[in-house]
Design a protein around this motif. Structure first.
Motif, PDB file in Angstrom:
ATOM      1  N   ARG A 224       0.834  -1.208   0.000  1.00  0.00           N
ATOM      2  CA  ARG A 224       0.000   0.000   0.000  1.00  0.00           C
ATOM      3  C   ARG A 224       0.871   1.262   0.000  1.00  0.00           C
ATOM      4  O   ARG A 224       0.582   2.234  -0.716  1.00  0.00           O
ATOM      5  CB  ARG A 224      -0.931  -0.004   1.208  1.00  0.00           C
ATOM      6  CG  ARG A 224      -1.904   1.191   1.224  1.00  0.00           C
ATOM      7  CD  ARG A 224      -2.988   1.028   2.272  1.00  0.00           C
ATOM      8  NE  ARG A 224      -2.464   0.991   3.621  1.00  0.00           N
ATOM      9  CZ  ARG A 224      -2.423  -0.097   4.391  1.00  0.00           C
ATOM     10  NH1 ARG A 224      -2.905  -1.257   3.934  1.00  0.00           N
ATOM     11  NH2 ARG A 224      -1.929  -0.051   5.615  1.00  0.00           N
ATOM     12  N   ARG A 227       2.197   1.796  -3.467  1.00  0.00           N
ATOM     13  CA  ARG A 227       1.179   2.382  -4.340  1.00  0.00           C
ATOM     14  C   ARG A 227       1.074   3.895  -4.114  1.00  0.00           C
ATOM     15  O   ARG A 227       0.991   4.672  -5.064  1.00  0.00           O
ATOM     16  CB  ARG A 227      -0.182   1.735  -4.109  1.00  0.00           C
ATOM     17  CG  ARG A 227      -0.312   0.317  -4.618  1.00  0.00           C
ATOM     18  CD  ARG A 227      -1.769  -0.031  -4.898  1.00  0.00           C
ATOM     19  NE  ARG A 227      -2.667   0.339  -3.815  1.00  0.00           N
ATOM     20  CZ  ARG A 227      -3.037  -0.468  -2.832  1.00  0.00           C
ATOM     21  NH1 ARG A 227      -2.582  -1.710  -2.797  1.00  0.00           N
ATOM     22  NH2 ARG A 227      -3.861  -0.046  -1.886  1.00  0.00           N
ATOM     23  N   VAL A 232       0.091   5.173  -7.866  1.00  0.00           N
ATOM     24  CA  VAL A 232      -0.674   4.253  -8.706  1.00  0.00           C
ATOM     25  C   VAL A 232      -1.809   3.679  -7.881  1.00  0.00           C
ATOM     26  O   VAL A 232      -1.767   3.682  -6.642  1.00  0.00           O
ATOM     27  CB  VAL A 232       0.205   3.107  -9.260  1.00  0.00           C
ATOM     28  CG1 VAL A 232       1.320   3.667 -10.130  1.00  0.00           C
ATOM     29  CG2 VAL A 232       0.797   2.258  -8.126  1.00  0.00           C
ATOM     30  N   ARG A 233      -2.818   3.175  -8.547  1.00  0.00           N
ATOM     31  CA  ARG A 233      -3.992   2.656  -7.851  1.00  0.00           C
ATOM     32  C   ARG A 233      -3.962   1.145  -7.667  1.00  0.00           C
ATOM     33  O   ARG A 233      -4.497   0.624  -6.702  1.00  0.00           O
ATOM     34  CB  ARG A 233      -5.262   3.038  -8.618  1.00  0.00           C
ATOM     35  CG  ARG A 233      -5.527   4.536  -8.658  1.00  0.00           C
ATOM     36  CD  ARG A 233      -6.837   4.825  -9.352  1.00  0.00           C
ATOM     37  NE  ARG A 233      -7.137   6.252  -9.376  1.00  0.00           N
ATOM     38  CZ  ARG A 233      -8.246   6.771  -9.898  1.00  0.00           C
ATOM     39  NH1 ARG A 233      -9.150   5.971 -10.454  1.00  0.00           N
ATOM     40  NH2 ARG A 233      -8.440   8.071  -9.882  1.00  0.00           N
ATOM     41  N   ARG A 234      -3.369   0.450  -8.642  1.00  0.00           N
ATOM     42  CA  ARG A 234      -3.413  -1.011  -8.601  1.00  0.00           C
ATOM     43  C   ARG A 234      -2.048  -1.615  -8.355  1.00  0.00           C
ATOM     44  O   ARG A 234      -1.026  -1.063  -8.773  1.00  0.00           O
ATOM     45  CB  ARG A 234      -4.001  -1.553  -9.909  1.00  0.00           C
ATOM     46  CG  ARG A 234      -5.477  -1.246 -10.080  1.00  0.00           C
ATOM     47  CD  ARG A 234      -6.019  -1.862 -11.361  1.00  0.00           C
ATOM     48  NE  ARG A 234      -5.529  -1.156 -12.530  1.00  0.00           N
ATOM     49  CZ  ARG A 234      -6.126  -0.084 -13.046  1.00  0.00           C
ATOM     50  NH1 ARG A 234      -7.217   0.402 -12.483  1.00  0.00           N
ATOM     51  NH2 ARG A 234      -5.624   0.506 -14.116  1.00  0.00           N
ATOM     52  N   ARG A 235      -2.059  -2.762  -7.727  1.00  0.00           N
ATOM     53  CA  ARG A 235      -0.824  -3.505  -7.434  1.00  0.00           C
ATOM     54  C   ARG A 235      -0.052  -3.805  -8.721  1.00  0.00           C
ATOM     55  O   ARG A 235       1.177  -3.716  -8.754  1.00  0.00           O
ATOM     56  CB  ARG A 235      -1.206  -4.804  -6.719  1.00  0.00           C
ATOM     57  CG  ARG A 235      -0.047  -5.765  -6.479  1.00  0.00           C
ATOM     58  CD  ARG A 235      -0.597  -7.116  -6.051  1.00  0.00           C
ATOM     59  NE  ARG A 235       0.458  -8.106  -5.865  1.00  0.00           N
ATOM     60  CZ  ARG A 235       0.989  -8.414  -4.711  1.00  0.00           C
ATOM     61  NH1 ARG A 235       0.567  -7.799  -3.616  1.00  0.00           N
ATOM     62  NH2 ARG A 235       1.929  -9.321  -4.611  1.00  0.00           N
ATOM     63  N   GLU A 237       0.375  -2.126 -11.238  1.00  0.00           N
ATOM     64  CA  GLU A 237       1.066  -0.963 -11.797  1.00  0.00           C
ATOM     65  C   GLU A 237       2.361  -0.633 -11.057  1.00  0.00           C
ATOM     66  O   GLU A 237       3.140   0.199 -11.520  1.00  0.00           O
ATOM     67  CB  GLU A 237       0.148   0.260 -11.753  1.00  0.00           C
ATOM     68  CG  GLU A 237      -1.098   0.151 -12.610  1.00  0.00           C
ATOM     69  CD  GLU A 237      -1.963   1.398 -12.486  1.00  0.00           C
ATOM     70  OE1 GLU A 237      -1.981   2.194 -13.428  1.00  0.00           O
ATOM     71  OE2 GLU A 237      -2.593   1.565 -11.417  1.00  0.00           O
ATOM     72  N   ILE A 238       2.584  -1.263  -9.925  1.00  0.00           N
ATOM     73  CA  ILE A 238       3.738  -0.898  -9.095  1.00  0.00           C
ATOM     74  C   ILE A 238       5.050  -1.150  -9.829  1.00  0.00           C
ATOM     75  O   ILE A 238       5.892  -0.249  -9.960  1.00  0.00           O
ATOM     76  CB  ILE A 238       3.709  -1.665  -7.751  1.00  0.00           C
ATOM     77  CG1 ILE A 238       2.533  -1.193  -6.896  1.00  0.00           C
ATOM     78  CG2 ILE A 238       5.027  -1.472  -7.000  1.00  0.00           C
ATOM     79  CD1 ILE A 238       2.350  -1.979  -5.609  1.00  0.00           C
TER      80      ILE A 238
END
Length: 248
Positions: A224, A227, A232-235, A237-238
């Motif tokens: 978290r 992020r 970024v919003r989604r895992r 995208e990390i």
């Protein structure tokens, strides 16, 4: 040990685009091959000989020779077998020293070692790719070019080649990390960097927890934070965003 540079000095033939402009010439990337087996080093030379954008500037069978060549002519990419006949520790230590002494170098571990712990140790150090010697030559070539573009390549536990970070130039950089290049990791804690490296090889929260000896809830906490810091919003995208920022 071969130390003679074999850079392709032939002038590139540039073709104008539709607007009559000449494209910028592409610099030949310098490669260093480090492997204890002479036949493998020879094979790598043959593999890259047909690519005008790649040049093997040297090859080495030992950490000492590899450092001598790298210090004399810093490579863009090192292809490294962590098993150099002196135990895996020698190859892992060489990776650490190369990354410390040559900040811009990228490392592709190409090895027959199947020890998952060795893989994780090299990833924690910050290598940019990891493939087994069972990979196809086309996969090796693709991996080399992918790393030279600033992306990462890791082989999954099942043996399939996993390519991280598609070349989407339209995606905006993460706010607060732009322009930092490979120094973006300074904004992350040591633990966050460790979690990020393990995310890059496709590990689940549970697997990351086991590897780092922390609870799954703690892993979620760090994910978290990653992020938030990478905006970024989604895992999923990390790793994408971290690689674009030069952190992975």
């Amino acid at each position: 040990m071969t130390t003679d540079a074999v850079l392709d000095t032939r002038p590139a033939v540039l073709e104008p685009d539709m607007a009559g402009r000449l494209p910028a010439p592409r610099r030949t990337a310098r490669l260093l091959v480090v492997d204890g087996a002479g036949i493998v080093r020879f094979g790598m030379r043959q593999l890259f000989a047909g690519d005008p954008h790649l040049a093997v500037i040297g090859e080495a069978a030992s950490p000492r020779d590899a450092l001598v060549i790298a210090d004399r002519c810093p490579p863009d990419l090192v292809i490294l077998d962590v098993d150099l006949g002196r135990g895996d520790a020698a190859g892992v230590e060489l990776a650490r020293m190369l990354l410390e002494r040559h900040r811009k170098v990228r490392i592709l571990v190409l090895t027959g070692c199947r020890d998952r712990e060795i893989m994780l140790r090299t990833i924690r150090l910050g290598v940019h790719g990891y493939l087994s010697k069972g990979a196809d030559t086309t996969d090796i070539l693709r991996a080399v070019h992918t790393l030279l573009r600033g992306e990462s390549v890791f082989e999954s536990g099942a043996g399939a080649v996993r390519m991280d970070v598609p070349g989407d130039e339209s995606r905006p950089p993460a706010r607060g990390l732009g322009g930092l290049g490979g120094l973006g990791g300074a904004m992350l804690t040591e633990r966050e960097n460790q979690v990020l490296r393990l995310l890059a090889v496709g590990m689940s929260n549970r697997e990351i927890g086991r590897s780092l000896v922390i609870s799954e809830a703690t892993v979620k906490f760090h994910v978290r934070n990653l992020r938030d810091k990478l905006d970024v919003r989604r895992r999923t995208e990390i790793v994408y965003t971290a690689t674009r920022q030069g952190i992975v």
